[in-house]
Design a protein around this motif. Structure first.
Motif, mmCIF file in Angstrom:
data_model
loop_
_atom_site.group_PDB
_atom_site.id
_atom_site.type_symbol
_atom_site.label_atom_id
_atom_site.label_comp_id
_atom_site.label_asym_id
_atom_site.label_seq_id
_atom_site.Cartn_x
_atom_site.Cartn_y
_atom_site.Cartn_z
ATOM 1 N N ALA A 252 60.784 49.952 -37.215
ATOM 2 C CA ALA A 252 59.342 50.106 -37.430
ATOM 3 C C ALA A 252 58.654 48.746 -37.482
ATOM 4 C CB ALA A 252 59.089 50.880 -38.717
ATOM 5 N N LEU A 253 59.295 47.764 -38.105
ATOM 6 C CA LEU A 253 58.700 46.427 -38.191
ATOM 7 C C LEU A 253 58.676 45.746 -36.830
ATOM 8 C CD1 LEU A 253 60.320 45.173 -41.527
ATOM 9 C CD2 LEU A 253 57.924 45.823 -41.160
ATOM 10 N N ARG A 254 59.770 45.879 -36.077
ATOM 11 C CA ARG A 254 59.797 45.279 -34.733
ATOM 12 C C ARG A 254 58.672 45.825 -33.858
ATOM 13 N NH1 ARG A 254 65.661 45.520 -35.181
ATOM 14 N NH2 ARG A 254 65.617 47.625 -34.290
ATOM 15 N N LEU A 255 58.499 47.131 -33.917
ATOM 16 C CA LEU A 255 57.466 47.746 -33.101
ATOM 17 C C LEU A 255 56.077 47.295 -33.548
ATOM 18 C CD1 LEU A 255 57.449 49.693 -30.707
ATOM 19 C CD2 LEU A 255 56.994 51.541 -32.310
ATOM 20 N N MET A 256 55.880 47.158 -34.854
ATOM 21 C CA MET A 256 54.598 46.676 -35.369
ATOM 22 C C MET A 256 54.308 45.273 -34.852
ATOM 23 S SD MET A 256 53.425 45.900 -39.313
ATOM 24 C CE MET A 256 54.337 44.346 -39.339
ATOM 25 N N TYR A 257 55.299 44.384 -34.933
ATOM 26 C CA TYR A 257 55.097 43.026 -34.436
ATOM 27 C C TYR A 257 54.818 43.042 -32.931
ATOM 28 C CZ TYR A 257 57.242 41.619 -38.897
ATOM 29 O OH TYR A 257 57.535 41.457 -40.226
ATOM 30 N N GLY A 258 55.523 43.910 -32.209
ATOM 31 C CA GLY A 258 55.311 44.004 -30.765
ATOM 32 C C GLY A 258 53.906 44.436 -30.419
ATOM 33 N N TYR A 259 53.428 45.487 -31.089
ATOM 34 C CA TYR A 259 52.078 45.969 -30.807
ATOM 35 C C TYR A 259 51.014 44.962 -31.243
ATOM 36 C CZ TYR A 259 53.547 50.661 -29.415
ATOM 37 O OH TYR A 259 54.085 51.726 -28.748
ATOM 38 N N ALA A 260 51.290 44.253 -32.333
ATOM 39 C CA ALA A 260 50.337 43.231 -32.785
ATOM 40 C C ALA A 260 50.134 42.176 -31.706
ATOM 41 C CB ALA A 260 50.829 42.594 -34.076
ATOM 42 N N ALA A 261 51.229 41.786 -31.048
ATOM 43 C CA ALA A 261 51.128 40.798 -29.972
ATOM 44 C C ALA A 261 50.522 41.401 -28.718
ATOM 45 C CB ALA A 261 52.516 40.230 -29.670
ATOM 46 N N GLN A 262 50.907 42.625 -28.402
ATOM 47 C CA GLN A 262 50.451 43.268 -27.172
ATOM 48 C C GLN A 262 48.942 43.489 -27.170
ATOM 49 O OE1 GLN A 262 53.073 46.437 -25.992
ATOM 50 N NE2 GLN A 262 51.502 47.499 -24.823
#
Length: 466
Positions: A252-262
């Protein structure tokens, strides 16, 4: 409406391609797929994202329906079932078929058109300049009207592929943030590219934030290994449901960081928001020891904003979310993993595990080579150079999916338009007075290229009719 006649050649060709974006399944996505970020124009799942309201949709849009075959890819009896497929048109600016006025066709991604109708600004902003008809998916009978296809993210991939496979249908394509190189066998794109760019975005924003996130994974495992460790983590991160493993929290954290950058764009600039939360952590969150995980949770709060709970929310799985998971298994097998030298734990893409989970959840094995076989082979750059023309690949280099995009010109008419600071699909969002100069220049460049395509088309058409 200028004409009610439908061009069935157009419908068959466009829908044959676009049916790839329609998927239905009743099975929830496997945990393995949670690290595969969605290919969407905007991030609808989070209320604080800049999603335009329904009131922003133009009153000039007219909705129609086409009786569509359910499945174009096999001959099972159930495949011949039909459904009413929606398409939307805006005739306001069109000069008409008699004047061979252009047609702008927007290819939706894996989600409903509802959000795109308001969020896609490039068509509305430029249609008056070309006297163009705006079409979302379908098409009228207009034999000599040049057609430009547009799309963002997965829709951008469809736009480029349609131009490549059906150059007699589309004069040109603008493919925004389209990671067409992110497939098995295309060695130009490293499988760890997505999360490498995410890490760079965070490191460029704050070194201390980057290091805190990098250290957090071991701390999560350390806490999880303690008696009642998962409950402790659940309380610390205010999860909406009990954690089943530390991997669930990490995912869940990885995906959050990914979307934050995207989707790192105005007004929220989500990477900066997360890092301000992490770097500026204080005791108002209720912790006294000021440890790494408390800092990470402060970043979670900054991203999701105020909420009663944060991780593992109770949601009704949408057709879009479930369909994307199915599509990731059946067609869009993008080998996204995590390599060394990032702020994440290494997690290479494992095709064998991927196949096992796809077969377990959906009963189908993935076809990792289908895209490269159907749309032009493994050396896609050579194919584009030899057989392609009139495609703009636009990418913002802060977008993690730019790691799978075309970032250099391939030929005089296969053109890469990149910006150092751009995010996912930013160039095709509506124009604003606050747009930075580099974004204004990017759109002007794209406009100039499209104008040249259409001008040459009209010159060729005039010579043909003489």
């Amino acid at each position: 409406m200028n004409s009610a006649a439908i061009s069935f050649q157009w419908l068959q060709i466009l829908i044959f391609l676009l049916v790839l974006s329609i998927s239905v399944s009743s099975i929830a996505a496997a945990q393995y797929f949670n690290d595969i970020p969605r290919l969407s124009l905007i991030l609808e799942e989070y209320s604080h994202d800049q999603v335009l309201s329904a009131t922003s949709v133009s009153e000039d849009l007219q909705t129609f329906y086409y009786t569509q075959t359910l499945d174009h890819f096999n001959y099972n009896p159930q495949s011949y079932s039909t459904f009413q497929q929606r398409y939307v048109m805006n005739f306001k600016y069109w000069g008409g078929a008699n004047s061979s006025a252009p047609i702008f066709v927007y290819l939706g991604a894996e989600a409903s058109l509802d959000s795109d109708l308001a969020a896609v600004g490039f068509l509305d902003d430029n249609a008056p300049r070309f006297n163009a008809l705006i079409v979302f998916i379908e098409e009228l009978m207009a034999t000599y009207s040049p057609v430009i296809v547009f799309g963002g993210s997965y829709g951008g991939m469809l736009a480029s592929w349609l131009r490549l496979k059906y150059p007699h249908v589309a004069l040109g394509a603008l493919a925004s943030s389209a990671p067409v190189l992110y497939f098995d066998g295309i060695t130009l794109t490293p499988e760890g590219g997505y999360y490498s760019v995410v890490s760079k975005d965070f490191r460029d924003t704050s070194e201390t934030c980057y290091q805190t996130i990098q250290k957090s994974w071991a701390d999560i495992d350390k806490v999880a290994s303690q008696p009642n460790g998962l409950s402790i983590l659940g309380n610390k991160f205010k999860t909406c449901n009990p954690l089943s493993s530390s991997s669930e929290l990490k995912s869940a954290l990885r995906l959050m960081y990914g979307y934050a950058a995207q989707y790192n764009r105005a007004p929220t600039y989500q990477v900066s928001a997360i890092c301000k939360g992490i770097d500026g952590f204080n005791s108002y969150l209720g912790s006294q020891d000021n440890d790494i995980l408390d800092k990470v949770f402060a970043g979670v709060v900054a991203f999701y904003q105020n909420s009663s709970c944060y991780i593992n929310p109770i949601t009704n799985a949408s057709e879009t979310a479930i369909g994307w998971s199915w599509q990731r298994c059946s067609e869009m097998a993008m080998p996204i993993g995590i390599g060394n030298g990032t702020m994440f734990e290494p997690n290479p893409f494992n095709l064998s595990i991927y196949k096992e989970q796809c077969e377990s959840f959906y009963g189908v094995p993935p076809r990792p080579n289908w895209v490269t076989s159907y749309y032009g082979g493994h050396d896609i750059k050579l194919i584009l150079q030899r057989f392609g023309s009139n495609i703009i690949f636009s990418n913002g280099l802060r977008d993690p999916y730019s790691s799978g995009g075309v970032l250099k010109n391939i030929s005089p008419s296969i053109i890469a338009v990149t910006t150092v600071d751009g995010s996912h699909c930013l160039d095709i969002l509506p124009e604003k007075e606050t747009d930075p100069d580099w974004l204004i220049r990017q759109r002007k460049t794209e406009f100039k290229i499209i104008k040249a395509w259409i001008s040459k088309y009209y010159a060729d058409l005039k010579a043909y009719k003489q």
